[in-house]
Design a protein around this motif. Sequence first.
Motif: not given
Length: 223
Positions: A131-143
């Motif tokens: 669950h992400v709130q107001d995500p940062d344009p530079e942040v990458i999430y890895t599954c």
Amino acid sequence: MGDITWFISGNHFATSESGKKIEIRDYRYKEKAYSMEDGSLLMKNLVREDQGNYIASTLTSTSGKENFCALMYDLKVYEMLSDDHIEIEYEVSNNETCNMTVSCTVNRSDVNITWESLTGNGTNVTSNVVHVQDPDPEVIYTCTAWNPITSTSKSVTPWEYCKKGRQEKPGDYTVLNVMRVKLASCILIITGLILGHHIKTEVVEASGDTPDEGPTRVKSGLE
């Protein structure tokens, strides 16, 4: 130690012995079961149907006395994973800020899933959902999906999903359809009024023409 008999689900599929070639009793293990020098079993080319509890039994002789020995092996077969096995789905909430959930699923059994990012700010992970709130344009999430023999990963940038627009909910479609029906009804009513007024005008103009008064009498100078 004498020969070793190998069983799976009560099926005696092979017999091996130290220093001798293995005897395959079930043709399904012809290209799968091999014997090591000490009589141990070597399995190759396995599929998921081959997993299960294997039993090795043998008779040993000590001081002229025979002893029965049996060992059980729980064999599990895992599949090699690739990033094609990972499916990423997302849903953006309809708020001023971009609050969203991103799920990672793998249609394979015995697979563990973890999420990682450069920062944990505004992030809440529950099982395979982040669950992400107001995500940062530079942040990458890895599954990352993994099992005991392999692992694979797929990365996403939640901010890109926010740019694509918030996902409409089923109720939004209902309101939109009602508005479309009302607009179409208004256009139909206006069109009907204009057409009716046009027909009425033509009828009035037609009724204003000079009526036929019959033949005109021409007087002569004798009258």
